[in-house]
Design an enzyme around this catalytic site. Sequence first.
Site, PDB file in Angstrom:
ATOM      1  CG  ASP A 254      -2.149   0.882   0.991  1.00 43.75           C
ATOM      2  OD1 ASP A 254      -2.065   1.795   0.136  1.00 43.75           O
ATOM      3  OD2 ASP A 254      -3.175   0.705   1.669  1.00 43.75           O
TER       4      ASP A 254
HETATM    5  C1  BGC Z   1      -4.982   3.262   0.161  1.00 42.06           C
HETATM    6  C2  BGC Z   1      -5.041   2.333  -1.028  1.00 42.06           C
HETATM    7  C3  BGC Z   1      -4.902   3.143  -2.292  1.00 42.06           C
HETATM    8  C4  BGC Z   1      -3.579   3.889  -2.236  1.00 42.06           C
HETATM    9  C5  BGC Z   1      -3.301   4.733  -3.453  1.00 42.06           C
HETATM   10  C6  BGC Z   1      -3.746   4.146   0.139  1.00 42.06           C
HETATM   11  O1  BGC Z   1      -3.809   5.123   1.113  1.00 42.06           O
HETATM   12  O2  BGC Z   1      -5.011   2.515   1.352  1.00 42.06           O
HETATM   13  O3  BGC Z   1      -6.252   1.610  -1.022  1.00 42.06           O
HETATM   14  O4  BGC Z   1      -4.999   2.327  -3.408  1.00 42.06           O
HETATM   15  O5  BGC Z   1      -3.593   4.751  -1.115  1.00 42.06           O
HETATM   16  O6  BGC Z   1      -4.112   5.852  -3.490  1.00 42.06           O
END
Ligand code: BGC
Length: 720
Positions: A254
């Site tokens: 993530d």
């Molecule tokens: C989220 C993800 C997301 C990523 C990119 C993170 O903060 O948990 O689900 O895909 O950001 O935006």
Amino acid sequence: MLFCLLMTAGVVSAQKVEWDNGREERIRALIGQMTLQEKVSLLHANAKFYVAGIKRLGIPEWALSDGPHGVRAEIDRDDWGYAGRTDDSATCFPPGTALAATWNPRLAYERGLVLGEEARYRQKDVLLGPGINIIRSPLCGRNFEYLSEDPFLVSRMAVAYIKGLQSKDVAVSVKHWLANNQEAHRDSVDVYMSERALREIYLPGFKASVTEGGAYTVMAAYNRFRGDWCSENEYLDRQILRKEFGFRGVLMTDWGAAHSTVKAALAGLDLEMGTDIKDYKQWYFADPLVRAVEEGKVPVSAVDEKVADVLRVMFRTKVLGEGVREKGKMNTPEHQQAAYVSAAEAAVLLQNNGNLLPLHLDRIRSVAVIGDNATRRHCGGGLSSEIKALYEVTPLEALQRKWGDRVKINYARGYEKQSTFKEGSNSGQSGAGKVDWGLIDEAVKAAKESEVAIVIGGLNHDFDTESSDKQDMGLPYGQQVLIQEVAKANPNTVVVIIAGSPVELAGIVDRAPAILWAWYGGMEAGNAVADLLSGKVNPSGKLPFTLPVSLAQSPAHALGNYPGRDLKVNYEEDILVGYRWFDTKKIQPQFPFGYGLSYTHFSVDHFSTDKSRYGKNDTIRARFVIKNAGSVYGAEVVQLYVSDPVCSVLRPEKELKAFEKVFLNPGEARTVELRVKVADLAFYDESRKAWNTEAGEYILQLGNSSRNILQKVKILVDHE
Ligand code: BGC
């Protein structure tokens, strides 16, 4: 004592066969031409949503984008600002819980196709979704993005979504691996659960996504699991994901969820993505990885494996290799129609006393429309899943456009969005908030002047959002009082709830005769609500989670293990998540899992199985006849639950094992067959570290919610 039939947790090889055919040599040949620096350049971001390519080898830059229910607008390369483009407005679907509420995997597949086409049109290679974490607490801020409390429903919807999307030459990223079931302290909390809960509740959706759906990428969650960060968790990443599930795609972090170089590299992480603005070369999987290899801490073969994972996904999605890649389409009428159907099929009719709904517009001359959510647009909220929708039709706009020439619409605000944010403790908005009597008086006046009052309320993305949880399950901004007063003023009061996670309805179920849960409906939200209220569409959604009377009923809260203590949370409710808890403990929820009414009614008869005794390798074929016994077209979701009344360990009262959404004309009957593998009746036996189907009696229960069982059949599973 009953005999045990054991199934060992085998290594899944289906993906391997599919991914091999000649590509592996080409991948090895490409890797053979790369310097160590070039290899490592493929293993970390070079912008917020990009990974560098290797020009001289014809490997293009890799483009990733959020998110699960629409392709997100373009973000600046190196900060979180929006790029301000004029060509990135997209189709916006209703988010995850709404998709699951359709109980229609075909719609998940079709959504995948649309998102795949839009992603390709926008030159994206990976779309960051679906989000499939189990809905454990009603408070989790991201429940709206996720699917369900039930692993079987999650699996069916996720597999269909993945197959649709990846058929358009775009990779999914199934997220968040694993146990990101709360946003409170998500980037520091350490999650503990029994091996059985892991295997029975939290893993099946991911397992199905990889082994059946063939997911090309998986996103490691922010949190820790049993002491180790998910992005460097040897047990999760190497043992389960790679060895047991046979995953051969890309495990990415993530955004900002990497914590080490050597540990993560050895545990099986491939790709570091992030939010950090410092030089990308300093990231864990950039220069430090080169150094770790040079110092012999990470073997070059481990780096080669990671690069192979990336290249394999590139070949599968035709970024590399032969084959004409999907060109994509954007904002077509078909895409918008898919968004509409998705919203229309998601809505759950919770209550309809006196058959107040559908509204007979030929007989009604005036309607009061009340509530901030009648005019609020939601597609642009929720953080990473927010969509710059090409348009979003609000309920008030749709009602005015569709009914305005026949019916006088008296709009009143009723309540106002207020900030109820509490500083600290990682908790977000509270359902409390001021009761605004001025607005209520106006609403009551409008309700009195109208034949029907429609209150359109619920939550918004101040509550249903990434990065914080709700503080409680209350209906915010004094809506409970508003609804009570409106219902007093007008007995024909309909409540429409726009929300993506459970809210407390105890204060209104005895006051408002009709309640329709419409979720966040995406760009076509208003059109769907209008057509559901008028009966143009017959509601067919079913709750994908249990709606508790109050938060205290809900397992994690009843046992006091949310959001954890000292940044540790122990899932003490174990396998009793959602209806498994409510049904086993005989707690009456407000509305049960799988529940939802229709404007017609159905009869279900002649439930039978093909045999009465089965061996452990058999498949049970269960048949029944369903009839639309009412006078309008509609759909029923027939749900097959299984109980194991005598077992050496505690089993949930019942567990969902199959379902089918059946569409029928008035008077039409159909015979439906559901199949369940006997092996899927197993529990995870911790003493043997294996799945175990005990011989003996099982009860198959057919119903239209976990609490409304219509027919039962007993079967025997033989010793073998
Ligand atoms: C989220 C993800 C997301 C990523 C990119 C993170 O903060 O948990 O689900 O895909 O950001 O935006």
